[in-house]
Design a protein around this motif. Sequence first.
Motif, PDB file in Angstrom:
ATOM      1  N   ARG A  80       0.835  -1.209   0.000  1.00  0.00           N
ATOM      2  CA  ARG A  80       0.000   0.000   0.000  1.00  0.00           C
ATOM      3  C   ARG A  80       0.866   1.254   0.000  1.00  0.00           C
ATOM      4  O   ARG A  80       0.369   2.344  -0.255  1.00  0.00           O
TER       5      ARG A  80
ATOM      6  N   LEU B  61       7.910  -3.911  -8.684  1.00  0.00           N
ATOM      7  CA  LEU B  61       7.740  -3.564 -10.102  1.00  0.00           C
ATOM      8  C   LEU B  61       8.896  -4.136 -10.925  1.00  0.00           C
ATOM      9  O   LEU B  61       8.686  -4.743 -11.975  1.00  0.00           O
TER      10      LEU B  61
ATOM     11  N   ALA C  57       0.990  -9.625 -12.478  1.00  0.00           N
ATOM     12  CA  ALA C  57       1.106 -10.617 -11.406  1.00  0.00           C
ATOM     13  C   ALA C  57       0.512 -10.120 -10.102  1.00  0.00           C
ATOM     14  O   ALA C  57       0.508  -8.921  -9.817  1.00  0.00           O
TER      15      ALA C  57
ATOM     16  N   ILE D 104       5.728   5.141 -11.240  1.00  0.00           N
ATOM     17  CA  ILE D 104       5.433   3.998 -10.365  1.00  0.00           C
ATOM     18  C   ILE D 104       3.957   3.628 -10.465  1.00  0.00           C
ATOM     19  O   ILE D 104       3.602   2.457 -10.606  1.00  0.00           O
ATOM     20  N   MET D 105       3.093   4.651 -10.432  1.00  0.00           N
ATOM     21  CA  MET D 105       1.652   4.374 -10.507  1.00  0.00           C
ATOM     22  C   MET D 105       1.307   3.707 -11.834  1.00  0.00           C
ATOM     23  O   MET D 105       0.500   2.775 -11.890  1.00  0.00           O
TER      24      MET D 105
ATOM     25  N   ASP E 278       3.369   1.900 -13.721  1.00  0.00           N
ATOM     26  CA  ASP E 278       3.907   0.535 -13.715  1.00  0.00           C
ATOM     27  C   ASP E 278       3.115  -0.383 -12.789  1.00  0.00           C
ATOM     28  O   ASP E 278       3.004  -1.587 -13.058  1.00  0.00           O
ATOM     29  N   ARG E 279       2.582   0.146 -11.704  1.00  0.00           N
ATOM     30  CA  ARG E 279       1.726  -0.692 -10.844  1.00  0.00           C
ATOM     31  C   ARG E 279       0.498  -1.161 -11.631  1.00  0.00           C
ATOM     32  O   ARG E 279       0.150  -2.344 -11.590  1.00  0.00           O
TER      33      ARG E 279
ATOM     34  N   ARG F 224       0.213  -1.456 -14.815  1.00  0.00           N
ATOM     35  CA  ARG F 224       0.647  -2.345 -15.895  1.00  0.00           C
ATOM     36  C   ARG F 224       1.048  -3.721 -15.361  1.00  0.00           C
ATOM     37  O   ARG F 224       0.676  -4.746 -15.936  1.00  0.00           O
ATOM     38  N   LEU F 225       1.766  -3.751 -14.248  1.00  0.00           N
ATOM     39  CA  LEU F 225       2.400  -5.002 -13.805  1.00  0.00           C
ATOM     40  C   LEU F 225       1.627  -5.715 -12.705  1.00  0.00           C
ATOM     41  O   LEU F 225       1.768  -6.929 -12.530  1.00  0.00           O
ATOM     42  N   LEU F 226       0.850  -4.965 -11.928  1.00  0.00           N
ATOM     43  CA  LEU F 226       0.105  -5.594 -10.834  1.00  0.00           C
ATOM     44  C   LEU F 226      -1.383  -5.682 -11.151  1.00  0.00           C
ATOM     45  O   LEU F 226      -2.159  -6.202 -10.356  1.00  0.00           O
ATOM     46  N   GLY F 227      -1.777  -5.151 -12.302  1.00  0.00           N
ATOM     47  CA  GLY F 227      -3.190  -5.169 -12.680  1.00  0.00           C
ATOM     48  C   GLY F 227      -3.910  -3.996 -12.076  1.00  0.00           C
ATOM     49  O   GLY F 227      -3.421  -3.348 -11.131  1.00  0.00           O
ATOM     50  N   PRO F 228      -5.104  -3.695 -12.601  1.00  0.00           N
ATOM     51  CA  PRO F 228      -5.844  -2.536 -12.109  1.00  0.00           C
ATOM     52  C   PRO F 228      -6.352  -2.740 -10.686  1.00  0.00           C
ATOM     53  O   PRO F 228      -6.614  -3.862 -10.263  1.00  0.00           O
TER      54      PRO F 228
ATOM     55  N   VAL G  10      -5.018  -1.985  -7.530  1.00  0.00           N
ATOM     56  CA  VAL G  10      -4.234  -2.262  -6.317  1.00  0.00           C
ATOM     57  C   VAL G  10      -4.308  -1.041  -5.416  1.00  0.00           C
ATOM     58  O   VAL G  10      -3.995   0.068  -5.842  1.00  0.00           O
ATOM     59  N   SER G  11      -4.726  -1.243  -4.176  1.00  0.00           N
ATOM     60  CA  SER G  11      -4.971  -0.095  -3.303  1.00  0.00           C
ATOM     61  C   SER G  11      -3.677   0.520  -2.803  1.00  0.00           C
ATOM     62  O   SER G  11      -2.662  -0.152  -2.648  1.00  0.00           O
ATOM     63  N   THR G  12      -3.720   1.826  -2.579  1.00  0.00           N
ATOM     64  CA  THR G  12      -2.611   2.539  -1.942  1.00  0.00           C
ATOM     65  C   THR G  12      -3.175   3.344  -0.783  1.00  0.00           C
ATOM     66  O   THR G  12      -4.382   3.546  -0.690  1.00  0.00           O
TER      67      THR G  12
END
Lengths: 429, 429
Positions: free
Chosen positions: A79, A86, A103, B8-9, B11-12, B14-18, B20-22
């Motif tokens: 979070r 990344l 992933a 970073i946002m 890449d998150r 792109r790589l972690l999928g839509p 992901v909470s922050t």
Amino acid sequence: MTRSIADIMRDRDRLLGPGVSTFYDDPVHIVRGEGVWLWDAEGRKYLDCYNNVPVVGHCNPRVVEAICRQAGTLNTHTRYLHEGILDYVDKLTGTMDASLEAAAMTCTGSEANDIALRMAEGMTGKRGIVATDATYHGNTALVSQLGRSNPPSVGFGLGQYFRFVEAPDSYRRPDPDGQTFAAAVETEIAAHEAEGHGFAALVICPYFLNEGFPQNADGWLKPVAEVVRRAGGLLICDEVQSGFGRTGTHMWAHQKMGVVPDIVTMGKPMGNGHPVGGVVTRAEILGTFRRGYRYFNTFGGNPVSCAAAMAVLKEIEDKDLVAHAGRVGEHARQRLFALLDKYEVIGDVRGSGLIFGAEMVLDREDKTPATEFTDRVINAMRHRGIIHSKLGRHKNTLKIRPPLPFSIENADLLFDTLDEVLAETSVHA
Amino acid sequence: MTRSIADIMRDRDRLLGPGVSTFYDDPVHIVRGEGVWLWDAEGRKYLDCYNNVPVVGHCNPRVVEAICRQAGTLNTHTRYLHEGILDYVDKLTGTMDASLEAAAMTCTGSEANDIALRMAEGMTGKRGIVATDATYHGNTALVSQLGRSNPPSVGFGLGQYFRFVEAPDSYRRPDPDGQTFAAAVETEIAAHEAEGHGFAALVICPYFLNEGFPQNADGWLKPVAEVVRRAGGLLICDEVQSGFGRTGTHMWAHQKMGVVPDIVTMGKPMGNGHPVGGVVTRAEILGTFRRGYRYFNTFGGNPVSCAAAMAVLKEIEDKDLVAHAGRVGEHARQRLFALLDKYEVIGDVRGSGLIFGAEMVLDREDKTPATEFTDRVINAMRHRGIIHSKLGRHKNTLKIRPPLPFSIENADLLFDTLDEVLAETSVHA
């Protein structure tokens, strides 16, 4: 401070509860590891021909250094923003087909498979899962149903959603092009549909490691993948054991088997023993899952886990361990075939890269499993300082699956010792 | 090498999928931690008033040293014998009632709760679970049903086994002796029995941290424990957040609440961020579970996890952190009460030890939640270098839950800053 073996066994019963499994008739008390070697409390050295978790070697210096450096710098959760996850996911997804682009990181392969099944439910709106009847995909309430050891009374009624096909067996029931397996999966899909669960996913280890790693030809999974897609289900490849170069020909066994899965799960060797697992899939699937479950994993993808996992990927790459596994595995199978010529009890030799072994039979005609003999061999090998195990439906297949840095010299020690043990062990007890 | 926040946002996604909470409107890019302090990529320092995982402080030297030493010596699994897990479980169970005598080790609190629910099913032969309607107990298919965010279409139909009681709320619906809560649980137990699921377990955080840590008196859980036992079910106390001295009066919150649970689960702070969780229970319950499921967890209880967890227990003990948390928490609540006298928007001050906070309301009469105001306060605090969060049914309660070494001086910085922010932030946007 050091307890005797008897005291350790007593304390295990007292503190861990009854029935915690150990390896070997005389369990081993390991205190130190380095590369392919383990040492017990009395200083005895063992050649580790079994453990796949320390994929780049026990206490690999690069991995240990990465863990120590990151643990001393920062360990927090996703979070907050951090580049470690990344950089890692970018490198990891770069080893796969372009569609496998994103992933979710977890702490275990069990958590990864637990997510994968829910992704399949979310994408298809169906719940029927198909797997083989000799597999294992983890220990959560949901995925433990994929093993066959649960009585139906436990597991919150989840058993109804799982159907099993006979595991492939290249030795006893050849299926050279995978058509028989594909047809069997089609039958179970139809049964799920007839029962009203519908079909969500086929989940398989693409090299069928728990099933005894049948000698399937490259591309063997293409027919079953076709069946799965035609039925509107997802193909989940559990690469917890088969991935990270284990087969010596490809980074991932699904690549060897000629398919692009919808979902790839991983665990055990991913962090060389540091608890890390993951699910690689399409962004669409990940997004559907996140919307449905608002998934968050406190430790998943933390900076230390990512540092450990990144060190593993770099070590595999820099040391060219996939090709190395291929070379050493080829040598090992040649040595095994020489033993097959010498000992009637060896019925079949199989494997690829650094997963290989031999099936033990009482007679080559009927292929009667030499289960007890196999057990005696494994225990005799342990007493000579060689650690491996057995597996398969009949528990009569030597399972040899060492850390990838395992060398030709290591293989020679293994097979010289196996030759001695086979010569000395009576087939009939 | 360092990406911008925008990169970073991107890449998150792109790589972690839509999705992901922050945390925060402007997410924080943390790169370093030490004790109660965090630093972002631009070198800005933050006082961490939120993170309970690094219970003995970010990058605690004793824990880091233990991890490094063991990671460089041996990391393997519990099918080999190792004393690390025995020494740890011996010390851990020594902090609890004698009946809580044995443990299964996992990698996460989710895995621990997933086991606990199956233990309850195994012991009772029933499947009905009761929890509060504002809780969270983890992310597996089974335990994610304990959160209320899953739509009924996902989760393999497990939702049918879960019933929810209104979470206790000492501010809005006083229940001084816990009798109302006990009666509500009794009603849901009866509903499970009427539906045919029967009653397996009540699972609760004994200090109700996700529910907004209501100011329940010591011993408050006795009536509900009585109800659970009378109905033949198990009491599962999820100490993932409330344990390891967090409340400043006891090592475990169930001790504070006057009950001996059948099963205690734990996770987050157990290894100070290293992925480790566990289930402590009676040997009988553990044995029943192991027989039913043949449970094995590859990373669970490995030597490195045990070394990390042991260092945490020793650090809590040697630094007397439970009493320390009690002292600092007492000072913090005095400071909070002073702010309550000064600012109308603070409706209630609650907590024990180093879990405390204030509920924000638009008016003290009707107790209308000041949800958006709370959000603005948290974001303003973040911009002044103080990290905490909010929680509760109305997301209007400041949640302050720092690493246990948090000092009186740290608390003063927190409340001096909060005083400034409350003075400057308009209650109505």
